[in-house]
Design an enzyme around this catalytic site. Structure first.
Site, PDB file in Angstrom:
ATOM      1  N   GLU A  10     -32.146  49.945   0.379  1.00 26.47           N
ATOM      2  CA  GLU A  10     -32.168  50.833  -0.787  1.00 26.47           C
ATOM      3  C   GLU A  10     -31.017  50.407  -1.692  1.00 26.47           C
ATOM      4  O   GLU A  10     -29.856  50.404  -1.273  1.00 26.47           O
ATOM      5  CB  GLU A  10     -31.975  52.298  -0.382  1.00 26.47           C
ATOM      6  CG  GLU A  10     -33.155  52.925   0.322  1.00 26.47           C
ATOM      7  CD  GLU A  10     -34.280  53.319  -0.626  1.00 26.47           C
ATOM      8  OE1 GLU A  10     -34.001  53.570  -1.815  1.00 26.47           O
ATOM      9  OE2 GLU A  10     -35.434  53.371  -0.166  1.00 26.47           O
ATOM     10  N   PHE A  51     -31.720  48.742   5.835  1.00 22.51           N
ATOM     11  CA  PHE A  51     -32.293  49.560   6.911  1.00 22.51           C
ATOM     12  C   PHE A  51     -33.278  48.821   7.809  1.00 22.51           C
ATOM     13  O   PHE A  51     -33.705  49.362   8.827  1.00 22.51           O
ATOM     14  CB  PHE A  51     -32.930  50.838   6.359  1.00 22.51           C
ATOM     15  CG  PHE A  51     -34.098  50.620   5.437  1.00 22.51           C
ATOM     16  CD1 PHE A  51     -35.377  50.436   5.939  1.00 22.51           C
ATOM     17  CD2 PHE A  51     -33.920  50.634   4.060  1.00 22.51           C
ATOM     18  CE1 PHE A  51     -36.450  50.256   5.087  1.00 22.51           C
ATOM     19  CE2 PHE A  51     -34.995  50.455   3.198  1.00 22.51           C
ATOM     20  CZ  PHE A  51     -36.269  50.266   3.716  1.00 22.51           C
ATOM     21  N   ARG A  65     -49.069  53.517   6.783  1.00 23.15           N
ATOM     22  CA  ARG A  65     -48.360  54.792   6.823  1.00 23.15           C
ATOM     23  C   ARG A  65     -48.730  55.457   8.153  1.00 23.15           C
ATOM     24  O   ARG A  65     -49.898  55.512   8.514  1.00 23.15           O
ATOM     25  CB  ARG A  65     -48.807  55.682   5.667  1.00 23.15           C
ATOM     26  CG  ARG A  65     -48.033  56.996   5.558  1.00 23.15           C
ATOM     27  CD  ARG A  65     -48.737  57.968   4.619  1.00 23.15           C
ATOM     28  NE  ARG A  65     -48.898  57.431   3.282  1.00 23.15           N
ATOM     29  CZ  ARG A  65     -47.985  57.505   2.314  1.00 23.15           C
ATOM     30  NH1 ARG A  65     -46.834  58.098   2.556  1.00 23.15           N
ATOM     31  NH2 ARG A  65     -48.227  56.998   1.123  1.00 23.15           N
ATOM     32  N   GLU A 120     -31.974  58.135  10.104  1.00 18.76           N
ATOM     33  CA  GLU A 120     -31.215  57.402   9.090  1.00 18.76           C
ATOM     34  C   GLU A 120     -31.095  58.260   7.842  1.00 18.76           C
ATOM     35  O   GLU A 120     -31.967  59.091   7.571  1.00 18.76           O
ATOM     36  CB  GLU A 120     -31.933  56.106   8.692  1.00 18.76           C
ATOM     37  CG  GLU A 120     -32.159  55.104   9.780  1.00 18.76           C
ATOM     38  CD  GLU A 120     -33.031  53.938   9.323  1.00 18.76           C
ATOM     39  OE1 GLU A 120     -33.124  52.964  10.072  1.00 18.76           O
ATOM     40  OE2 GLU A 120     -33.618  54.018   8.218  1.00 18.76           O
ATOM     41  N   LYS A 133     -40.316  61.410   7.189  1.00 25.46           N
ATOM     42  CA  LYS A 133     -39.216  61.757   6.286  1.00 25.46           C
ATOM     43  C   LYS A 133     -39.024  63.267   6.281  1.00 25.46           C
ATOM     44  O   LYS A 133     -39.981  64.035   6.236  1.00 25.46           O
ATOM     45  CB  LYS A 133     -39.458  61.220   4.878  1.00 25.46           C
ATOM     46  CG  LYS A 133     -40.800  61.538   4.269  1.00 25.46           C
ATOM     47  CD  LYS A 133     -40.990  60.761   2.974  1.00 25.46           C
ATOM     48  CE  LYS A 133     -42.405  60.934   2.446  1.00 25.46           C
ATOM     49  NZ  LYS A 133     -42.675  60.089   1.265  1.00 25.46           N
ATOM     50  N   ARG A 142     -40.921  47.909  -4.130  1.00 27.16           N
ATOM     51  CA  ARG A 142     -41.893  48.543  -3.238  1.00 27.16           C
ATOM     52  C   ARG A 142     -43.326  48.192  -3.636  1.00 27.16           C
ATOM     53  O   ARG A 142     -44.203  48.080  -2.795  1.00 27.16           O
ATOM     54  CB  ARG A 142     -41.654  50.055  -3.320  1.00 27.16           C
ATOM     55  CG  ARG A 142     -42.583  50.906  -2.535  1.00 27.16           C
ATOM     56  CD  ARG A 142     -42.364  52.358  -2.942  1.00 27.16           C
ATOM     57  NE  ARG A 142     -43.245  53.223  -2.192  1.00 27.16           N
ATOM     58  CZ  ARG A 142     -42.846  54.126  -1.322  1.00 27.16           C
ATOM     59  NH1 ARG A 142     -41.567  54.278  -1.072  1.00 27.16           N
ATOM     60  NH2 ARG A 142     -43.716  54.895  -0.687  1.00 27.16           N
ATOM     61  N   ARG A 159     -36.246  51.000  -3.390  1.00 16.57           N
ATOM     62  CA  ARG A 159     -36.506  50.212  -2.189  1.00 16.57           C
ATOM     63  C   ARG A 159     -36.669  48.744  -2.592  1.00 16.57           C
ATOM     64  O   ARG A 159     -37.461  48.420  -3.470  1.00 16.57           O
ATOM     65  CB  ARG A 159     -37.756  50.724  -1.490  1.00 16.57           C
ATOM     66  CG  ARG A 159     -38.042  50.056  -0.156  1.00 16.57           C
ATOM     67  CD  ARG A 159     -39.169  50.774   0.559  1.00 16.57           C
ATOM     68  NE  ARG A 159     -39.507  50.150   1.822  1.00 16.57           N
ATOM     69  CZ  ARG A 159     -40.382  50.651   2.693  1.00 16.57           C
ATOM     70  NH1 ARG A 159     -41.003  51.791   2.416  1.00 16.57           N
ATOM     71  NH2 ARG A 159     -40.643  50.027   3.823  1.00 16.57           N
ATOM     72  N   LYS A 208     -31.694  59.205   4.182  1.00 20.65           N
ATOM     73  CA  LYS A 208     -32.732  58.876   3.195  1.00 20.65           C
ATOM     74  C   LYS A 208     -32.079  58.895   1.816  1.00 20.65           C
ATOM     75  O   LYS A 208     -31.771  59.958   1.277  1.00 20.65           O
ATOM     76  CB  LYS A 208     -33.891  59.875   3.250  1.00 20.65           C
ATOM     77  CG  LYS A 208     -35.040  59.457   2.333  1.00 20.65           C
ATOM     78  CD  LYS A 208     -36.180  60.454   2.334  1.00 20.65           C
ATOM     79  CE  LYS A 208     -37.358  59.902   1.543  1.00 20.65           C
ATOM     80  NZ  LYS A 208     -37.012  59.406   0.209  1.00 20.65           N
TER      81      LYS A 208
END
EC number: 6.5.1.1
Length: 588
Positions: free
Chosen positions: A302, A342, A417, A250, A423, A272, A257, A252
């Site tokens: 976003e 997203f 995470r 996707e 990323k 976020r 966010r 970035k």
């Protein structure tokens, strides 16, 4: 529950930097705490009264607190200010001052946790012309009946300067031990926290109803879900090594966010860091319901600033104009955005977290219509390096920062995470192949033109395994005069009397800060360091990693929590990637 028990526990916690000791002190405290008070204790440990998304802030200034101390003690304001200047901590100063108290109170009411909490809550809710007088009255009433030690911690909570160095993970470890006897049960608490974002509520249910009820925690509409985070990779080849033969890519985008909770015309937006940011985006509130084909839904997107004439994406900093309290309507017109979706986390009363990425993407595209304002972030299924390179080039040409890479069969791991999301950002010519988001942990006073500000900052990475912040560099370049002024205003309230226990640094700063502010930097390379603590002993015994020629990019990542900063594992990956590039070049 007597507040003295809590004050004694806080005092012990302030005296240590060792996580095991902090955990043990917490376990002892929780075992002494009545069930009906446990949520209040957990909130106060975090320096708050309610979960972040409720936006309950105490808003007490130092000057008001000093007036309240003077009223309670009978000691002149000037003397209190002198004592405060000696140590830089008003709570500690209050302890000294109140030991010299000249006023006598004949009718003393017991200081309990319940009384302190309810009084602080009243203070937080006060508004209007007489609010300052009422706040002083409430504060003075507590200080009149408090011991010097109790008063010290009441003031620290009021001013937001309670620095115990306790992370949420440590609180959950202690809760698991105190109420189940097994630290492994933290995983159950963590899941409940990740879907509710309310650690006080998790603690309350654990204490009153047991672990089995905590396991039943589900998404509640209009309560934020803690976001899933991504690791970083340096190259297309590394991405394939980690993700396999087929995965999603996707764009970035360099925006904010946003988590969107929608039911009918009701829309609530969270950042976020779980802050309610609905007031910054009235255009989203107005326009997004028209695109939704579901009874209720939670989406992630976003919000990206755009040039309305060309449609081109603009930098994240443009969105900061929307964070002003006033003239938001003007900011909406001057700084238009698009909403780029997203992910979908909840739909028609059911969680989507357990669905695979591919299923979630298909569902999102089915229930949300695109228009000029609402878009689905461009996505492609990639199978090899050429696919990634082609899509990467398209994304850069469209104005994005790079790519987000996601495994097709992964669930949404709230609050985590991991390698399911990666990323890959654009290269910086002649610089380290990526920017880093680092936590400001210390400052050095400026000289010459920078006198009166912090001229250089000490920065740190996040060490996930130990829940600490490890020094990686000093940065003094890239700052405009305006940046330095703004940083001083942001950082000054975060100054601590001693280094926070979660900070791991051999280098001594002129001042230490509570590790909260995240800023973005670039550098020429990553080198081994005998001084800095980032990734210490991971590459070479006795050496950490440091940034060479770091430079501030101009971006303060105010939407990020400190725990969202670049990790040591990411820095190791970048270090190893640059060594490989150097080796490959030597073979050419």
């Amino acid at each position: 529950m007597e507040f003295s028990i809590l004050a004694d526990s806080f005092n012990k916690m302030e005296s240590t930097r060792k996580r095991l000791e902090l955990t043990q002190y917490l376990v002892e405290l929780f075992k002494k705490t009545p069930q009906e008070v446990i949520s209040k204790i957990v909130y106060l440990l975090q320096g708050k009264l309610r979960p972040d998304f409720e936006g309950v802030e105490l808003g007490v200034a130092e000057k008001l607190a000093i007036r309240a101390i003077s009223k309670s003690s009978g000691i002149p304001i000037k003397k209190i200010e002198e004592e405060y200047r000696k140590g830089g901590d008003l709570g500690h100063a209050a302890t000294t001052i109140l030991e010299q108290k000249t006023q006598t109170t004949f009718l003393v009411e017991d200081i309990t946790v319940e009384r302190v909490y309810e009084t602080l809550f009243k203070i937080a809710k006060l508004e209007g012309n007489r609010s300052q007088d009422m706040k002083m009255k409430y504060i003075s009433s507590l200080l009149n009946d408090a011991s010097p030690l109790e008063a010290s911690f009441i003031l620290k909570i009021l001013l937001g300067t309670l620095r115990l160095g306790i992370a949420e993970n440590t609180v959950m470890d202690a809760l698991a031990l105190a109420f189940s006897g097994n630290k492994e049960n933290r995983k159950i608490l963590e899941h409940a926290y990740n879907v509710s974002s309310d650690l006080g509520k998790v603690a309350e249910v654990l204490a009153t109803e047991g672990l089995a009820e905590v396991e039943k925690f589900k998404i509640i509409l209009f309560n934020p879900i803690r976001p899933m985070l991504a690791d970083r990779v340096k190259s297309e080849q590394e991405a394939i090594e980690k993700m396999g033969n087929e995965f999603a890519a996707e764009y970035k985008l360099d925006g904010e966010r946003v988590q969107l909770h929608i039911e009918g015309d009701k829309v609530v937006l969270f950042s976020r860091s779980l802050e309610n940011i609905s007031s910054y985006y009235p255009d989203i509130i107005e326009k997004i319901p028209k695109t939704i084909q579901a009874e209720n839904i939670v989406l992630e997107a976003e919000a990206v600033a755009i040039n309305e004439n060309t449609g081109e994406f603009l930098p994240f900093q443009e969105l900061m104009h929307r964070r002003r309290k006033y003239k938001i309507e003007k900011a909406v017109t001057q700084y238009p955005i698009t909403v780029n979706l997203f992910d979908i986390l909840y739909c028609n009363g059911k969680s989507c977290l357990e669905l695979d990425y591919k299923e979630r993407r298909e569902k999102m595209e089915k229930v949300v219509k695109e228009d000029d304002f609402v878009k689905h972030i461009p996505m492609a299924i990639v199978k090899n390096e050429n696919d990634i390179e082609d899509f990467f080039e398209n994304s850069i040409n469209a104005g994005s920062e790079g790519l987000m890479l996601k495994t097709l069969v992964s669930p949404y791991q709230a609050g985590s995470r991991g390698s399911h999301w990666l990323k890959l950002k654009r290269e910086y010519q002649n610089e380290l192949g990526d920017s880093l988001d680092l936590v400001v942990i210390g400052g050095f006073f400026g000289k010459g033109r920078r006198t009166g500000n912090y001229g250089t900052l000490l920065l740190a990475t996040y060490e996930e395994d130990e829940d600490t912040f490890t020094s990686i560099c000093k940065v003094g370049t890239g700052f405009s005069d305006e940046d330095l002024d703004q940083l001083y205003q942001i950082l000054n309230p975060k100054v601590t009397i001693k280094k926070n226990p979660r900070i791991n640094s051999e280098m001594e700063a002129d001042v230490w800060f509570e590790p909260e502010l995240v800023i973005e930097v670039v550098a020429s390379e990553i080198t081994l360091s005998p001084i800095h603590k980032a990734a210490r002993d991971k590459i070479r015994k006795g050496a950490g990693l440091a940034l060479r020629f770091p430079k501030f990019t101009g971006k303060m990542r105010v939407e990020k929590m400190a725990e969202d900063a670049s990790t040591n594992e990411e820095v190791i990956t970048l270090y190893q990637g640059q060594k490989k590039v150097a080796h490959d070049k030597s073979l050419m």
